[in-house]
Design a protein around this motif. Structure first.
Motif, PDB file in Angstrom:
ATOM      1  N   LEU A  67       0.811  -1.229   0.000  1.00 40.00           N
ATOM      2  CA  LEU A  67       0.000   0.000   0.000  1.00 40.00           C
ATOM      3  C   LEU A  67       0.837   1.268   0.000  1.00 40.00           C
ATOM      4  O   LEU A  67       0.307   2.348  -0.275  1.00 40.00           O
ATOM      5  N   ILE A  68       2.124   1.178   0.306  1.00 40.96           N
ATOM      6  CA  ILE A  68       2.975   2.369   0.214  1.00 40.96           C
ATOM      7  C   ILE A  68       3.075   2.814  -1.237  1.00 40.96           C
ATOM      8  O   ILE A  68       3.172   4.001  -1.543  1.00 40.96           O
ATOM      9  N   GLU A  69       3.038   1.858  -2.158  1.00 38.82           N
ATOM     10  CA  GLU A  69       3.113   2.187  -3.589  1.00 38.82           C
ATOM     11  C   GLU A  69       1.766   2.670  -4.122  1.00 38.82           C
ATOM     12  O   GLU A  69       1.707   3.229  -5.214  1.00 38.82           O
ATOM     13  N   CYS A  70       0.693   2.433  -3.382  1.00 33.91           N
ATOM     14  CA  CYS A  70      -0.644   2.804  -3.835  1.00 33.91           C
ATOM     15  C   CYS A  70      -1.131   3.997  -3.013  1.00 33.91           C
ATOM     16  O   CYS A  70      -1.805   3.828  -1.990  1.00 33.91           O
ATOM     17  N   TYR A  71      -0.763   5.189  -3.432  1.00 31.42           N
ATOM     18  CA  TYR A  71      -1.069   6.381  -2.651  1.00 31.42           C
ATOM     19  C   TYR A  71      -2.472   6.921  -2.900  1.00 31.42           C
ATOM     20  O   TYR A  71      -2.851   7.941  -2.332  1.00 31.42           O
ATOM     21  N   ILE A  80      -4.682  -4.172  -7.643  1.00 29.91           N
ATOM     22  CA  ILE A  80      -5.271  -5.443  -7.218  1.00 29.91           C
ATOM     23  C   ILE A  80      -5.862  -6.186  -8.408  1.00 29.91           C
ATOM     24  O   ILE A  80      -5.656  -7.398  -8.576  1.00 29.91           O
ATOM     25  N   LEU A  81      -6.580  -5.470  -9.250  1.00 28.13           N
ATOM     26  CA  LEU A  81      -7.207  -6.109 -10.419  1.00 28.13           C
ATOM     27  C   LEU A  81      -6.157  -6.658 -11.381  1.00 28.13           C
ATOM     28  O   LEU A  81      -6.340  -7.739 -11.965  1.00 28.13           O
ATOM     29  N   ASN A  82      -5.061  -5.920 -11.563  1.00 28.51           N
ATOM     30  CA  ASN A  82      -3.982  -6.426 -12.420  1.00 28.51           C
ATOM     31  C   ASN A  82      -3.423  -7.749 -11.884  1.00 28.51           C
ATOM     32  O   ASN A  82      -3.155  -8.685 -12.635  1.00 28.51           O
ATOM     33  N   GLU A 130      -1.555  -0.112   7.332  1.00 32.76           N
ATOM     34  CA  GLU A 130      -1.840   1.127   8.080  1.00 32.76           C
ATOM     35  C   GLU A 130      -2.038   2.321   7.158  1.00 32.76           C
ATOM     36  O   GLU A 130      -2.593   3.341   7.567  1.00 32.76           O
ATOM     37  N   GLU A 131      -1.591   2.212   5.903  1.00 26.52           N
ATOM     38  CA  GLU A 131      -1.783   3.299   4.943  1.00 26.52           C
ATOM     39  C   GLU A 131      -3.252   3.492   4.581  1.00 26.52           C
ATOM     40  O   GLU A 131      -3.619   4.534   4.033  1.00 26.52           O
ATOM     41  N   LEU A 132      -4.099   2.498   4.880  1.00 22.44           N
ATOM     42  CA  LEU A 132      -5.534   2.653   4.611  1.00 22.44           C
ATOM     43  C   LEU A 132      -6.132   3.797   5.413  1.00 22.44           C
ATOM     44  O   LEU A 132      -7.166   4.362   5.039  1.00 22.44           O
ATOM     45  N   ARG A 133      -5.501   4.154   6.528  1.00 19.33           N
ATOM     46  CA  ARG A 133      -6.015   5.267   7.347  1.00 19.33           C
ATOM     47  C   ARG A 133      -5.932   6.594   6.621  1.00 19.33           C
ATOM     48  O   ARG A 133      -6.616   7.554   6.987  1.00 19.33           O
ATOM     49  N   ASN A 134      -5.046   6.673   5.611  1.00 27.88           N
ATOM     50  CA  ASN A 134      -4.880   7.921   4.851  1.00 27.88           C
ATOM     51  C   ASN A 134      -5.745   7.950   3.599  1.00 27.88           C
ATOM     52  O   ASN A 134      -5.636   8.864   2.797  1.00 27.88           O
ATOM     53  N   MET A 135      -6.581   6.919   3.409  1.00 21.08           N
ATOM     54  CA  MET A 135      -7.450   6.851   2.232  1.00 21.08           C
ATOM     55  C   MET A 135      -8.904   7.018   2.662  1.00 21.08           C
ATOM     56  O   MET A 135      -9.187   7.397   3.794  1.00 21.08           O
TER      57      MET A 135
END
Length: 448
Positions: A67-71, A80-82, A130-135
């Motif tokens: 998720l760090i690459e998925c900002y 995910i689909l790929n 934990e990056e989900l908290r920023n989305m």
């Protein structure tokens, strides 16, 4: 199946409990699949490698997404689909499998993938969750109920450094199965690092162009000495592995040059002890400490190259960490008014080194103070520099390099707090490279 479990325990030492738990969750395909698993623990505690190795050994199709690459959520959905569809991006024309802006579109495309390719039993692994908290706030609840929303047996494994309660989910959210990975203790680190003995022999041969025959006990004795210095300040396995390898070359030098024997452990310890303590200053920097310094004063770890503004940000961070906030006006404002000399100020000029701020360790500071000092010391060099995203990127880079550390939670609203991790010798070399006189702006030396 028993052989798979035995192989996993042997190749991933000191994680038997976690391996057994994950194995019981995913190995038995005739049982109902679970919806989600939340794997959490400190940095470099074996979370990602244990999860991926178990899925590989059990031959379970899975997609690992960092998720760090998925900002953004759009990039997350498309990545995910790929992975799920097996779609490969063309470097010249990187068109994703499907364009998704909303979670509803993502669910529809997952169901389309399922029609072409049965996804039952497919596992989605979200690393650095934990990056989900920023989305968007709805992403975590939706991924927790992905099996229910898609009608497909599609479990999700979340890998995170924080506990689940820090996501601040609303009441009624599905609770995942939680699996904790504790930090390795000293004995466990010794066991893990001792597995590198054959690779270390190759490194020694490559460095000296001469073989050195030693057994596992000799290497374990060295690791005991190494961990006695590094264990208190670092539990990161990858960093300890790197530092132990490069310092082992120094440990072997007296043996290679016939100054001491393999059995002379006390002499080898006296030789390596000051080198290990000096190597602490290069922790996390990944600079080559085996190369000689250009001068006596300049240490090899101080030759780290940084961008121009990053150097000034690091200098500002050092000043904020080692100067009292009450001295900022006096040190960084040109017209701060006359100040009367007080008795305590006169006595402060003669204070001993043990009471110097630069000897007491860094203090935390807020982001606003860092920027204020940064613009003040940069004013003479570049008075046109304004606030932009580049500064935020530079601060993030300094944190990734462990030159700065964040000492507050990312969800704190009243300002982030940081701490500078470099010592005076380091910052003096950085200051010299940009022509900045650091002593002039330190409270400890302002009277000189």
């Amino acid at each position: 199946m028993a052989s798979v479990l035995s192989s996993l325990r042997q190749s991933l030492p000191c994680r038997d409990i976690q391996i057994d738990q994950l194995y019981n969750l995913f190995a038995y395909k005739d049982e109902p699949q679970i919806e989600s698993v939340y794997v959490y623990g400190g940095t470099s505690s074996g979370k990602s490698i244990v999860v991926t190795r178990i899925l590989e050994e059990l031959q379970i199709n899975h997609a690992l997404v960092n998720l760090i690459e998925c900002y953004s959520s759009k990039i997350l959905f498309e990545t995910i689909l790929n992975s799920i569809s097996g779609h490969l991006l063309d470097p010249k024309n990187p068109v994703p499998y499907a364009k998704c802006d909303k979670f509803v579109d993502f669910l529809n495309n997952v169901q389309k993938c399922n029609k072409m390719k049965n996804l039952d039993g497919f596992v989605l692994v979200l690393d650095n969750a934990e990056e989900l908290r920023n989305m968007e706030f709805n992403l975590l609840p939706c991924f927790l109920r992905l099996k229910e929303l898609t009608g497909i047996s599609l479990p999700v494994i979340f890998i995170s450094k924080i506990i689940f309660e820090k996501f601040y989910t609303k009441a009624g959210a599905v609770e995942p199965i939680k699996l904790y990975f504790p930090q390795y203790n000293k004995n466990e680190l010794l066991e893990i690092l001792s597995l590198d003995v054959e690779q270390v022999k190759k490194i020694v041969f490559k460095h000296f162009n001469k073989p050195l025959e030693f057994d596992i006990n000799f290497y374990k004795n060295y690791l005991n000495l190494f961990l006695s210095v590094f264990y208190r300040v670092c539990r990161d396995v990858s960093e300890l592995r790197y530092m132990s390898r490069i310092n082992f070359i120094k440990y072997c030098e007296p043996v290679i040059y016939n100054q001491h024997s393999l059995q002379d452990s006390m002499a080898l310890w006296r030789n390596i002890a000051p080198i290990l303590k000096q190597s602490l200053e290069a922790l996390y920097l990944r600079v080559d400490t085996l190369k000689p310094a250009n001068s006596v004063k300049e240490k090899p770890m101080l030759t780290l190259e940084l961008p121009f503004y990053a150097k000034y940000l690091l200098i500002a961070a050092y000043l904020a960490s080692y100067n009292p906030a009450k001295d900022d006006k006096k040190l960084f404002m040109k017209h701060h008014g006359k100040q009367k000399k007080k008795l305590k100020d006169i006595r402060a000029k003669s204070k001993v080194s043990e009471r110097l701020n630069t000897q007491l360790g860094p203090k935390p500071f807020v982001f606003d103070r860092l920027l204020a000092i940064f613009y003040s010391i940069l004013e003479e060099k570049d008075n046109k520099m304004g606030f932009n995203n580049n500064l935020l990127v530079q601060i993030s880079s300094l944190i990734e390099l462990r030159l700065l550390s964040s000492v507050s939670d990312s969800c704190v609203l009243d300002g982030q707090k940081y701490k500078c991790n470099v010592n005076y010798q380091f910052i003096e070399t950085v200051s010299r490279s940009v022509g900045f006189e650091i002593k002039k702006y330190l409270s400890d030396f302002s009277h000189i």
